[in-house]
Scaffold this motif. Sequence first.
Motif, mmCIF file in Angstrom:
data_model
loop_
_atom_site.group_PDB
_atom_site.id
_atom_site.type_symbol
_atom_site.label_atom_id
_atom_site.label_comp_id
_atom_site.label_asym_id
_atom_site.label_seq_id
_atom_site.Cartn_x
_atom_site.Cartn_y
_atom_site.Cartn_z
ATOM 1 N N SER A 1 0.842 -1.202 0.000
ATOM 2 C CA SER A 1 0.000 0.000 0.000
ATOM 3 C C SER A 1 0.871 1.244 0.000
ATOM 4 O O SER A 1 1.829 1.347 0.780
ATOM 5 C CB SER A 1 -0.923 0.009 1.236
ATOM 6 O OG SER A 1 -1.814 -1.082 1.201
ATOM 7 N N CYS A 2 0.541 2.198 -0.849
ATOM 8 C CA CYS A 2 1.313 3.433 -0.961
ATOM 9 C C CYS A 2 1.194 4.256 0.321
ATOM 10 O O CYS A 2 0.093 4.436 0.863
ATOM 11 C CB CYS A 2 0.826 4.248 -2.158
ATOM 12 S SG CYS A 2 1.662 5.838 -2.347
ATOM 13 N N TYR A 3 2.304 4.768 0.787
ATOM 14 C CA TYR A 3 2.363 5.572 2.017
ATOM 15 C C TYR A 3 1.528 6.841 1.879
ATOM 16 O O TYR A 3 0.968 7.323 2.856
ATOM 17 C CB TYR A 3 3.815 5.926 2.316
ATOM 18 C CG TYR A 3 4.033 6.783 3.541
ATOM 19 C CD1 TYR A 3 3.967 6.230 4.817
ATOM 20 C CD2 TYR A 3 4.321 8.141 3.429
ATOM 21 C CE1 TYR A 3 4.175 7.006 5.943
ATOM 22 C CE2 TYR A 3 4.530 8.926 4.540
ATOM 23 C CZ TYR A 3 4.463 8.351 5.796
ATOM 24 O OH TYR A 3 4.670 9.133 6.912
ATOM 25 N N SER B 1 1.950 -3.426 -7.170
ATOM 26 C CA SER B 1 2.969 -4.470 -7.161
ATOM 27 C C SER B 1 4.337 -3.833 -7.344
ATOM 28 O O SER B 1 4.527 -2.959 -8.190
ATOM 29 C CB SER B 1 2.704 -5.462 -8.287
ATOM 30 O OG SER B 1 3.681 -6.472 -8.307
ATOM 31 N N THR B 2 5.329 -4.264 -6.550
ATOM 32 C CA THR B 2 6.661 -3.668 -6.623
ATOM 33 C C THR B 2 7.731 -4.684 -6.242
ATOM 34 O O THR B 2 7.463 -5.637 -5.510
ATOM 35 C CB THR B 2 6.767 -2.450 -5.688
ATOM 36 O OG1 THR B 2 8.076 -1.867 -5.805
ATOM 37 C CG2 THR B 2 6.537 -2.846 -4.239
ATOM 38 N N ASP B 3 8.953 -4.450 -6.739
ATOM 39 C CA ASP B 3 10.082 -5.284 -6.322
ATOM 40 C C ASP B 3 11.114 -4.457 -5.556
ATOM 41 O O ASP B 3 12.229 -4.904 -5.334
ATOM 42 C CB ASP B 3 10.735 -5.970 -7.535
ATOM 43 C CG ASP B 3 11.256 -4.969 -8.554
ATOM 44 O OD1 ASP B 3 11.073 -3.747 -8.348
ATOM 45 O OD2 ASP B 3 11.830 -5.410 -9.565
ATOM 46 N N VAL B 4 10.726 -3.236 -5.170
ATOM 47 C CA VAL B 4 11.595 -2.380 -4.365
ATOM 48 C C VAL B 4 10.786 -1.840 -3.196
ATOM 49 O O VAL B 4 9.663 -1.367 -3.386
ATOM 50 C CB VAL B 4 12.157 -1.200 -5.197
ATOM 51 C CG1 VAL B 4 13.081 -0.342 -4.332
ATOM 52 C CG2 VAL B 4 12.897 -1.715 -6.413
ATOM 53 N N TRP B 5 11.369 -1.895 -2.020
ATOM 54 C CA TRP B 5 10.646 -1.368 -0.873
ATOM 55 C C TRP B 5 11.606 -0.940 0.224
ATOM 56 O O TRP B 5 12.806 -1.222 0.196
ATOM 57 C CB TRP B 5 9.651 -2.405 -0.350
ATOM 58 C CG TRP B 5 10.250 -3.452 0.563
ATOM 59 C CD1 TRP B 5 11.455 -4.079 0.422
ATOM 60 C CD2 TRP B 5 9.661 -3.962 1.753
ATOM 61 N NE1 TRP B 5 11.648 -4.972 1.443
ATOM 62 C CE2 TRP B 5 10.566 -4.919 2.276
ATOM 63 C CE3 TRP B 5 8.466 -3.726 2.419
ATOM 64 C CZ2 TRP B 5 10.302 -5.624 3.447
ATOM 65 C CZ3 TRP B 5 8.207 -4.438 3.579
ATOM 66 C CH2 TRP B 5 9.112 -5.381 4.087
ATOM 67 N N CYS B 6 11.051 -0.247 1.196
ATOM 68 C CA CYS B 6 11.790 0.131 2.398
ATOM 69 C C CYS B 6 11.579 -0.962 3.436
ATOM 70 O O CYS B 6 10.445 -1.397 3.663
ATOM 71 C CB CYS B 6 11.264 1.471 2.916
ATOM 72 S SG CYS B 6 11.671 1.815 4.638
ATOM 73 N N PRO B 7 12.643 -1.443 4.088
ATOM 74 C CA PRO B 7 12.498 -2.484 5.111
ATOM 75 C C PRO B 7 11.555 -2.109 6.253
ATOM 76 O O PRO B 7 11.035 -2.985 6.955
ATOM 77 C CB PRO B 7 13.931 -2.679 5.620
ATOM 78 C CG PRO B 7 14.795 -2.256 4.476
ATOM 79 C CD PRO B 7 14.054 -1.123 3.837
ATOM 80 N N GLU B 8 11.337 -0.807 6.434
ATOM 81 C CA GLU B 8 10.408 -0.360 7.481
ATOM 82 C C GLU B 8 8.957 -0.385 7.000
ATOM 83 O O GLU B 8 8.046 -0.040 7.748
ATOM 84 C CB GLU B 8 10.777 1.057 7.929
ATOM 85 C CG GLU B 8 12.149 1.166 8.583
ATOM 86 C CD GLU B 8 12.237 0.356 9.860
ATOM 87 O OE1 GLU B 8 11.231 0.330 10.618
ATOM 88 O OE2 GLU B 8 13.293 -0.249 10.116
ATOM 89 N N PHE C 1 6.322 2.521 1.221
ATOM 90 C CA PHE C 1 6.299 2.287 -0.212
ATOM 91 C C PHE C 1 5.584 3.450 -0.887
ATOM 92 O O PHE C 1 4.565 3.946 -0.400
ATOM 93 C CB PHE C 1 5.572 0.974 -0.526
ATOM 94 C CG PHE C 1 5.160 0.819 -1.963
ATOM 95 C CD1 PHE C 1 6.113 0.664 -2.968
ATOM 96 C CD2 PHE C 1 3.814 0.841 -2.315
ATOM 97 C CE1 PHE C 1 5.723 0.534 -4.299
ATOM 98 C CE2 PHE C 1 3.413 0.701 -3.635
ATOM 99 C CZ PHE C 1 4.380 0.547 -4.639
ATOM 100 N N VAL C 2 6.141 3.910 -2.016
ATOM 101 C CA VAL C 2 5.532 4.989 -2.792
ATOM 102 C C VAL C 2 5.191 4.450 -4.176
ATOM 103 O O VAL C 2 6.075 3.973 -4.887
ATOM 104 C CB VAL C 2 6.478 6.206 -2.928
ATOM 105 C CG1 VAL C 2 5.778 7.333 -3.690
ATOM 106 C CG2 VAL C 2 6.937 6.692 -1.554
#
Length: 246
Positions: free
Chosen positions: A26-28, A35-42, A45-46
């Motif tokens: 879900s977008c912040y 769907s994404t293959d890049v994210w923040c470990p915390e 997601f944008v």
Amino acid sequence: MSADRIDNCSVCSVSLEYLEDKETLSCYFCGMQASTDVWCPEGHFVCESCYNMSVLDFIDETVRTSRATNPYDLASIMMTYPRLASYRNPCEHALVFAAAMLIAVKNEGTIKISSEDILIALGTIQCDENNLEFCGPDAAYGCCMRSGIIATFGTIFKAAEGDAEPDSVTVRVIRRVIKSLSDNTEQHKCLKNIVLTTMDLFTPIIQARFGVRLEGSAHEIICYQIGQARDCSPTTCHYSPLLSAK
């Protein structure tokens, strides 16, 4: 993910990670799932739609959709927008200040302000974008934040008092806010610090003058964007998580 994305999360400064398989997150900012293959470990997601939106369009969308009555939280969220966090533009941060304050006042309801009124006010905030030396962070209280303060107060005053002229006491108080920033440039170099500090100086004025009671306080804000802003000083800034942990 776009090739020009920043390496660190704009929300918390943690390094972004590539996933082996795509996940739905879900977008912040807008809450939409993608769907994404890049994210923040915390978990931040944008989505592509929000990421590719211009700063002005992002602020415009926030003005039209936000129901916030806490300007501090709203400004903090807006200042994590990737293009704001990385471009470090004092003019855009003045727009964030004015937008967050006016959105909160509109939603609080004591004074009747429309989204269109806010957008008109934002359109009056001006500085010379081609003169970055004049419009650098040290001058933000002058050419940018001063313009933001004037636009914000002018919109609130017109909504509350119509065509009446601001009384001399209020004008003097507003001038003191601007002078306080200009006299403490060493303490308030970071643009995020300037926005939050200006809010803390400005909010009591509109409460005393117009009876507008907004939620929140700058003292409740912790900035996790360490190192993203120019002149960031995590060991001395009172919004730093390093100091709040003590």
